[in-house]
Every structure is written in structure tokens, then in C-alpha cells.
Design an enzyme around this catalytic site. Structure first.
Site, PDB file in Angstrom:
ATOM      1  N   ASP A  73       0.817  -1.018   0.089  1.00  0.00           N
ATOM      2  CA  ASP A  73       0.044  -0.004   0.148  1.00  0.00           C
ATOM      3  C   ASP A  73       0.796   1.431   0.114  1.00  0.00           C
ATOM      4  OD1 ASP A  73      -2.503   1.792   0.849  1.00  0.00           O
ATOM      5  OD2 ASP A  73      -3.152  -0.353   0.864  1.00  0.00           O
ATOM      6  N   HIS A 295      -4.359   5.748   3.763  1.00  0.00           N
ATOM      7  CA  HIS A 295      -5.218   4.535   3.192  1.00  0.00           C
ATOM      8  C   HIS A 295      -4.585   2.979   3.701  1.00  0.00           C
ATOM      9  CE1 HIS A 295      -5.790   1.565  -0.422  1.00  0.00           C
ATOM     10  NE2 HIS A 295      -6.890   2.657  -0.656  1.00  0.00           N
ATOM     11  N   SER A 465     -10.986  -0.856  -1.922  1.00  0.00           N
ATOM     12  CA  SER A 465      -9.780  -0.911  -1.289  1.00  0.00           C
ATOM     13  C   SER A 465     -10.195  -1.318   0.251  1.00  0.00           C
ATOM     14  CB  SER A 465      -9.052   0.448  -1.044  1.00  0.00           C
ATOM     15  OG  SER A 465      -8.347   0.714  -2.195  1.00  0.00           O
TER      16      SER A 465
END
Length: 545
Positions: A73, A295, A465
Site C-alpha cells: 500500500d 490508506h 480498497s
């Protein structure tokens, strides 16, 4: 990966579809309803994965074994109160001594590795899009030329340039239009919020304040009520949370138009490698957090946030499941070389499951990524990949890493996941989710998922995601309690145990109603309880040595 936009928040604007509500930390355990994705459809009335029920009814007498899940990521906050105990630590590496103690080729890789960093400690944050990079590379070769004037051996590349050119121009127009829309609305909302706080004598515009504002100004009351209704609609606690998200959207779009869409922009000099050389693996640095770990931190929390510390949120997986951080995804499009090397690093350092919540629509070094996926398969590693957020049918629009090989065969160790919402109605499928009866395997919760955020904070994000780590968490639970399961077993059990539904749902990106069963190969929602039941059956039927 580009993030889809939704219209209507605050009655004014379009924002990225990941809404974020932060809170101070550390915090007491979040209410069960906040993590709807862990709940049970029948008992709780939401389309969760029955995780709590599985732990309560099926797993209390079983022994959990260590499992390592790699998160490829944009970085993970390694200091987060709900993650620091569950992060993998490379026991063979001595932190900070500047040596490659375990001789794996990576110096001081205590928590994992960063393929977006330079040896001097700097990091790539914003990258260009893949179509921007290809446009810059191919334009000098083919712009203004007729196909017949190009040597036959180069015509495939010429055709690629035509696709890239079209894609680049579409994205250029779209992103500039979004930036032109968001900038004035963000500034206007900031000004209105400041006026409301000043007139009402408050420091925070939460729903209680906005519902009954202490003012005789009717116009001000109307504005406050409008904000209140929209905050309730989008499940936001206060206007400040929305403004933080609007600021994030503004800054993201600013980066898009100023950097990601600029053919001359080349941040790769920070890394100092040759990005075309896919055989090169000796680059990067140890900074797995990077400049923007939001994220990846959220993804890591969904998989395995600490279930035993009585704080914050619960990961799908608990006990001895650990998270390895591998940074390879910038703000922009990831490079194939980095993805391939991230997969190989994770496999070589013990990961049994890899979460990949990223994707793009051009892959110039696709073979390198495919070889890495097959390498993972040879080592028994399952990969879980997000389907993408552009409401595309992946049978018609290719997304990478692809669910199939270049030769068209499905990968035996790769699961592709679409995003679902909490309600069993026409809105069950997230309106942004990619789908496909052949390229998407299952759907999982991916709308308003509450998890960890940097700075020991928490909030809701939405996207495929978020759906992929729900499935990676399920795989980690299965592997932990049934360690004999192979990567192929994990994929099969997750797919076979997923709960089918014949609901008529809105096809993403349209108002058209379609059978939910047509949007993936299983036509089903993942369910941990059912997966554990199926794993128990296989375990009972397997001869013991």
C-alpha cells in the site's frame, strides 16, 4: 487508482467517495454498530460477514496459529495504538544499525520495506498516472503519424499510443473540471462554517448544534438545518470532519492537475533506480510509513486491528495474525516494477497472504507482475486484490493487476473483490464498484468501513480498497485456525462459502436494476461464519497424520 466522485454532500459539491470522520485517540472501543461489516445479516440486519458470530460460536475452542499478512500500500502508521502490537517485526534485523543483518538484501527492514524511497531517506509521495507516463514516452515516436507509415513490428505500440492518448486527454479534462468545481466550494464551505461558529459561539459544528442553533437569524437557521440534514444523510458527526475531507479532496485534485497529469513530472529521481529494469530489486529504504499513510493504515486496521487491547476497533483477524508493511503505492499510479518486487519481498520474508488495494488501467511491464504472482503461487501465498472504483465492467475494461494471466487463464492464488454496502436492497452494491461475472470473484463490505487512521485516530472510508482487506482478514482467520489450508484452499473456501443473493440491485454507475448474481463469478457476499463451517468440514474429512 482514481477515486470516484459522488454528488450531493452538503447539497453543494462532489467529493471523493471515501468519507472520513476522525476522533481523538486512544479511544474506548467503538460501538458494535460502527463496524457493521463484522456483524451478522440475520441477527443485526446489516450485510456484514458474521465475524463476531464466528468467533463466539465456532472458534472459542480452537487454537489460533501465527499468520503473516503483507499489506502492499502507501504506508502504515507503525505507531498507531491499535496496530503497534500486531505489526510484524523482522526478528533477524537489528533496528537502526545500518546493516543488512539477515542478508535479505534490505537494510534495517524491521517492519517491512519501502520501494518508493531513496537511499537518502526521501520518499516519493505524488506520482504520475501510468497513461501520463506512457503518453510522454510514446508521443515523440508516434504523434502525427498514420498507422500505415509505422513499421509493422511497431504497430502494436502505435495502437497502444492511440489508447493512451485518448485516456490521458479524458482524464485531463475530467480532473481539471473536478478541481475547478471543488476549489471554490471548499473555500465557500470554509467561510460559511467559520461564520456559523462565530455567530453561534461554538468551536464545533456537530449535529446537535446544527439541529437546534441558538440564533434568531432565520437565514442562518436554514443554513444550519441544511448542514444537519446532510451530515445525518452521510453519517458524519460534525461539519469539521466534512471540511477535513473536502480539504483532502482539494489537495488530491491539486496534485492531480499539477503533477500526476504533467508528462514532464518525474519524481522517480528520488528513488534513484532505473524504473524500466524489472530485474533490479536493490532499491528503496526502510520508511514503511511514508509521507501519507492514511490508506494503508485504514487497510491494515480492517485486517487485524488489535482485538485484545480494549481500544478503538476490531480487525477481522485477531490473535497471532501479524501485518507486514510494504510501501509501493504512491498518490498516483503504482509502477509495475514496484508491485512485482513488493510481492516478492512479502513472499520471501514469510507472508502467507498479501492484500493489494490498488490498481490501474495500463500495465507496460505486466509480465513482471504476472511472474511475481506465479512466484507467490509456487510458495503457497494467497493474493487478495481490490476490483477498482470506476463502476466498470472488467470484462470490457481491463484493470491491473489483472485477474487473469496474459494467456487468459485465472490465477489459482488471486481473489478479486468488489464492494458492497450494508443494506439488502437495490443499493447493496456500491455505486462506484467495478464488477464482472468473470473477473470479480466475490463482493465484501466496502462502504463506510470504520477503521484505523494515522495518529491513532479512526474513521470511515469507502472503496473496493476496504472490501479487499475484509477478505484478506477472512483468509487470515482461516489460515490461523486451519493452518493446513493452501492458498488454493483459501480461495475455494471463501468463494464457496460466500452467500448468494438474487436481489435486484443497481448496476454500478447506472440506475439500471440487474440481478446481483450477474456482477461476480459467485454472485455472492463473503461470510466468515460460513467459511469457518466449510473449513471445519474439510478439516474433519482430512486424514490426520
Amino acid at each position: 487508482m482514481r477515486i470516484p466522485f459522488f454528488v450531493g454532500l452538503l447539497g453543494l459539491t462532489s467529493l471523493p467517495f471515501h468519507s472520513q470522520a476522525q476522533s481523538a485517540a486512544p479511544v474506548a472501543p467503538a460501538p458494535a454498530a460502527a463496524q457493521w461489516h463484522l456483524l451478522d445479516p440475520k441477527a443485526d440486519g446489516v450485510q456484514g460477514i458474521s465475524a463476531q458470530r464466528a468467533y463466539r460460536e465456532l472458534l472459542t475452542t480452537r487454537v489460533a496459529n501465527p499468520v503473516l499478512v503483507a499489506v502492499i500500500d502507501g504506508g502504515i502508521d507503525t505507531t498507531h495504538a491499535d496496530l503497534k502490537r500486531v505489526l510484524w517485526r523482522n526478528a533477524k534485523e537489528i533496528a537502526g544499525n545500518g546493516k543488512d543483518d539477515d542478508r535479505n538484501g534490505y537494510v534495517d527492514d524491521v517492519y517491512g520495506w519501502n520501494f518508493l524511497g531513496g537511499k537518502d531517506g526521501r520518499n516519493v509521495n505524488v506520482e504520475s498516472y501510468e497513461d501520463t507516463r506512457l503518453y510522454a514516452k510514446l508521443k515523440p515516436l508516434y504523434e502525427g503519424k498514420a498507422r500505415t507509415a509505422v513499421p509493422e513490428a511497431k504497430r502494436t505500440e502505435y495502437d497502444l499510443y492511440q489508447q493512451v492518448k485518448k485516456s490521458y486527454k479524458e482524464h485531463y479534462e475530467q480532473d481539471h473540471a473536478q478541481y475547478a468545481q471543488i476549489k471554490p466550494i471548499y473555500e465557500q464551505t470554509q467561510q460559511l462554517a467559520e461564520k456559523l461558529r462565530r455567530e453561534l459561539g461554538v468551536t464545533r459544528l456537530d449535529t446537535a448544534t446544527l439541529r437546534n442553533p441558538v440564533t434568531q437569524d432565520e437565514q442562518l437557521r436554514e443554513v444550519a438545518l441544511m448542514y444537519y440534514l446532510n451530515l445525518r444523510q452521510y453519517d458524519q458527526p460534525d461539519l469539521e470532519s466534512v471540511l477535513a475531507e473536502m480539504k483532502d479532496a482539494y489537495e488530491q485534485n491539486k496534485n492531480l492537475v499539477e503533477f500526476s497529469l504533467d508528462p514532464a513530472f518525474n519524481p522517480r529521481s528520488i528513488v534513484g533506480d532505473n524504473p524500466e529494469d524489472t530485474k533490479d530489486r536493490s532499491y528503496g529504504n526502510r520508511d514503511v510509513m511514508g509521507p501519507d499513510p492514511m490508506h494503508g493504515t485504514h487497510v491494515a486496521g480492517i485486517i487485524a486491528a488489535d482485538r485484545q487491547n480494549n481500544l478503538g476497533v476490531l480487525g477481522v483477524a485477531g490473535g497471532p495474525v501479524r501485518i507486514m508493511a510494504v510501501r509501493a503505492v504512491p498518490n498516483g499510479d503504482e509502477r509495475d516494477k514496484d508491485v512485482a518486487n513488493a510481492i516478492r519481498y512479502a513472499v520471501d520474508n514469510g507472508a502467507q497472504i498479501i492484500n493489494m488495494s490498488f490498481g490501474k488501467y495500463f500495465s507496460p511491464q505486466r509480465q513482471a507482475v504476472e511472474d511475481a504472482i506465479k512466484y507467490a503461487e509456487s510458495k503457497g501465498v494467497l493474493l487478495v486484490h481490490s476490483a477498482g472504483n470506476e463502476a466498470n465492467n472488467l470484462d470490457q475494461v481491463a484493470q491491473f493487476p489483472a485477474a487473469r494471466t496474459i494467456a487468459g487463464q485465472p490465477f489459482a492464488n488471486l481473489l478479486t473483490v468488489g464492494a458492497a454496502a450494508r443494506t439488502a436492497d437495490e443499493h447493496l452494491v456500491a455505486d462506484f464498484s467495478n464488477y464482472s461475472p468473470q473477473q470479480v470473484d466475490v463482493f465484501a463490505p466496502g462502504v463506510q468501513i470504520y477503521s484505523t487512521l494515522p495518529g491513532s485516530q479512526y474513521g470511515n472510508l469507502s472503496g473496493t480498497s476496504m472490501a479487499a482487506p475484509v477478505v484478506a482478514g477472512i483468509a487470515a482467520v482461516l489460515k490461523s485456525y486451519f493452518p493446513g489450508l493452501t492458498a488454493q484452499d483459501l480461495k475455494r473456501i471463501i468463494m464457496q462459502s460466500a452467500v448468494p443473493t438474487k436481489l435486484q440491485v443497481r448496476q454500478p454507475g447506472t440506475d439500471k436494476l440487474v440481478d446481483f448474481g450477474t456482477l461476480s463469478s459467485t454472485g455472492a457476499l463473503v461470510n466468515l461464519y460460513q467459511a469457518v463451517l466449510l473449513a471445519q468440514q474439510q478439516d474433519a474429512a482430512t486424514p490426520k497424520k
